[in-house]
Motif scaffolding. Structure first.
Motif, short mmCIF file in Angstrom:
data_model
loop_
_atom_site.label_atom_id
_atom_site.label_comp_id
_atom_site.label_asym_id
_atom_site.label_seq_id
_atom_site.Cartn_x
_atom_site.Cartn_y
_atom_site.Cartn_z
N SER A 264 -32.10 -94.56 8.40
CA SER A 264 -31.23 -95.46 9.17
C SER A 264 -30.55 -94.69 10.29
O SER A 264 -29.98 -93.61 10.06
CB SER A 264 -30.17 -96.09 8.25
N PRO A 265 -30.57 -95.21 11.52
CA PRO A 265 -30.00 -94.47 12.65
C PRO A 265 -28.49 -94.60 12.70
O PRO A 265 -27.92 -95.56 12.15
CB PRO A 265 -30.63 -95.15 13.86
N PRO A 266 -27.82 -93.68 13.35
CA PRO A 266 -26.37 -93.84 13.56
C PRO A 266 -26.12 -94.91 14.62
O PRO A 266 -27.02 -95.30 15.36
CB PRO A 266 -25.94 -92.45 14.05
N SER A 267 -24.89 -95.38 14.69
CA SER A 267 -24.54 -96.37 15.71
C SER A 267 -23.15 -96.06 16.26
O SER A 267 -22.29 -95.53 15.55
CB SER A 267 -24.56 -97.79 15.13
N ILE A 268 -22.95 -96.40 17.53
CA ILE A 268 -21.65 -96.20 18.19
C ILE A 268 -20.90 -97.52 18.12
O ILE A 268 -21.33 -98.53 18.67
CB ILE A 268 -21.84 -95.77 19.66
N ASP A 269 -19.76 -97.52 17.45
CA ASP A 269 -18.98 -98.74 17.28
C ASP A 269 -18.01 -98.96 18.44
O ASP A 269 -17.79 -100.09 18.86
CB ASP A 269 -18.21 -98.69 15.96
N SER A 270 -17.41 -97.91 18.93
CA SER A 270 -16.52 -98.00 20.08
C SER A 270 -16.57 -96.68 20.84
O SER A 270 -16.80 -95.63 20.24
CB SER A 270 -15.09 -98.32 19.66
#
Length: 525
Positions: A424-430
């Motif tokens: 699962s890839p990382p994600s940028i939330d803000s």
């Protein structure tokens, strides 16, 4: 009784005649000297009030780039003399307020040699771009204050024009360091009624957001030309704080290399302001409407906001575009069509979208099952067909890179996949980037998540004027917060973040090879 020779009544008659004569002379003097002087003072005071009204009108016009609604400005066109029991006043003074040149294209603002990056560069490519504009003038018609000036607003300046001199009432706001703000005047206005009149200043085209431009070649200079009644010497005074005595020195916050005027059109001069090469300028444009016949603005080009060059996995990602008019401001209610290029894979969830109040449309790209690689997405507000030209102003072509798919750990094995997690890839939330006060630092604040907890590193890269400036790498295990899901860092040291345009890029990578990247524009004043 003898009444012969009695002259006692003559002295009374003579006294009455003399008194009447004195009254006539006094009244004549009052009518000839006192009344005109008092009325001249009334006219002078009225002219001072009108000058203040024109300054208010000027302030409303120059504030159009940030305005969200019309502003009504009252201008007192005429006044009244004081009532008199015996003495006579001349006819009431009056004046006229009118636009000049606002419907004639020979009176225009012209921007030359200005080029922008990306899709905005399809229209801002160095070619001359003219915009009709003009002036507003108040001309008084007084009986006694015969040398009263004509009061003008033009090119961000209010001033009085006398037969032998020009007296400015305000500063200029067209140029401030690297900021160039141009407000074109549109519409037809002619008022000469008694009393006061209200002038509505309407923001026909406006936005708080500038575009970044610079000279289109190594041998040209960005320049702006505007019509003006003020001579070159007066503009040199107004622009004194912006003119560089040593042209080419980009360190002194003065970027005007030259100021010149030529005769015409009509009774105007053409003022040309030439800027130094090698600097990025924040160009903000707007259109203010007054009176009748104000023309509206429509879509002139489509540009990308977010998504071009992004890296995505086999999931749904967003692409954001913006419809703009020729003043680089958002246009609402325009339908934009989108699709995947014939040589690419994936699909858009919806094939069309309507621009919102910010002129923006959002499309979702579905990369499910797409083989890793670069995919091309096409958009247009003219419609898509087999003759799509990505360089046309109404079209945008974006590249999206599909990276490692979910479930593909990039190799390895074992019961738990080792340090690769479940893929699962990382994600940028803000993510935000801002100038940190006056400390010559950039503050980066972001939160992110990684479902399989195998985040490897965070890379912050800064580009200045679209060129690499510096980078900073943080390892997930040592330099992030204890939870490993946010970062708050001030970038400093080595090279000074002085005034200019920057792009701050945030990139997250995990041990499985998944990468997600976002960037933010930042201007340091």
């Amino acid at each position: 009784m003898d009444f012969v020779g009695d002259r006692r009544g003559q002295s009374i008659q003579i006294g009455a005649v003399l008194l009447f004569g004195v009254l006539i002379i006094a009244f004549s003097s009052y009518q000839a000297f006192v009344v005109p002087e008092q009325n001249r003072e009334v006219e002078f005071n009225h002219n001072q009030e009108v000058q203040s009204d024109i300054q208010d009108l000027r302030n409303a016009i120059v504030s159009v780039p940030g305005a969200t609604s019309s502003q009504g400005i009252s201008v007192k066109l005429s006044t009244r003399y004081p009532s008199r029991l015996v003495a006579r006043n001349p006819g009431p003074p009056s004046g006229s307020l009118r636009t000049d040149g606002t419907t004639d294209m020979q009176y225009n603002i012209t921007v030359r040699n200005a080029a922008a990056k990306g899709e905005t560069g399809d229209i801002w490519n160095g070619t001359a771009r003219p915009y009709n504009t003009g002036a507003i003038a108040y001309t008084p018609d007084y009986s006694l204050y015969t040398n009263a000036p004509t009061t003008y607003y033009e090119q961000s300046v209010a001033y009085n024009q006398f037969p032998t001199a020009n007296i400015t009432l305000s500063e200029q706001s067209m140029v401030n360091g690297r900021d160039i703000t141009l407000v074109a005047l549109n519409g037809s206005l002619r008022r000469s009624s008694g009393g006061s009149t209200s002038v509505d200043v309407r923001p026909v085209s406006r936005s708080d957001d500038p575009i970044i431009v610079r000279n289109d070649t190594a041998t040209t200079n960005v320049s702006i030309s505007v019509p003006t009644r003020l001579p070159e010497s007066k503009w040199e005074e107004l622009l004194a704080d912006e003119i560089d005595d040593n042209p080419g020195d980009l360190s002194n916050d003065r970027y005007i290399a030259d100021v010149t005027t030529t005769d015409g059109p009509g009774p105007y001069y053409t003022l040309t302001i030439t800027f130094e090469r090698g600097a990025n300028y924040r160009l903000r444009m707007a259109k203010a409407g007054v009176g009748d016949g104000v023309s509206s603005e429509s879509a002139a080009y489509l540009t990308d906001v977010r998504g071009d060059g992004s890296k995505v996995t086999d999931d749904i990602s967003e692409v954001v575009l913006e419809v703009r008019d020729e003043y680089n401001n958002p246009v609402q209610g325009v339908t934009v069509y989108g699709g995947v290029d014939s040589g690419s894979d994936g699909s858009l969830v919806e094939g069309e979208a309507v621009s919102d109040n910010d002129g923006q449309v959002t499309f979702e790209y579905d990369a499910t099952g797409v083989t890793p690689g670069t995919q091309q997405l096409n958009f247009s507000y003219r419609g898509l067909d087999g003759n799509f030209d990505g360089t046309a102003p109404e079209n945008v072509s974006l590249d999206v890179t599909v990276t490692v798919q979910n479930g593909d750990t990039g190799g390895g094995g074992g019961d738990d996949g080792g340090d690769g997690g479940d893929g699962s890839p990382p994600s940028i939330d803000s993510f935000s980037a801002s100038e940190q006060g006056n400390s010559d630092k950039i503050n980066v604040d972001a939160t992110f998540s990684d479902p399989d907890d195998n985040l490897d590193q965070v890379v912050i890269t800064v580009y200045r004027d679209f060129l690499f400036f510096r980078t900073q790498v943080y390892t997930a295990t040592e330099e992030l917060d204890p939870a490993g899901d946010s970062i708050d860092r001030s970038l400093a040291g080595g090279r000074k973040f002085d005034s200019g345009s920057y792009i701050v890029e945030l990139s997250l990578s995990d041990s499985a090879g998944n990468t997600v990247t976002e960037d933010r524009d930042l201007f340091i004043s």
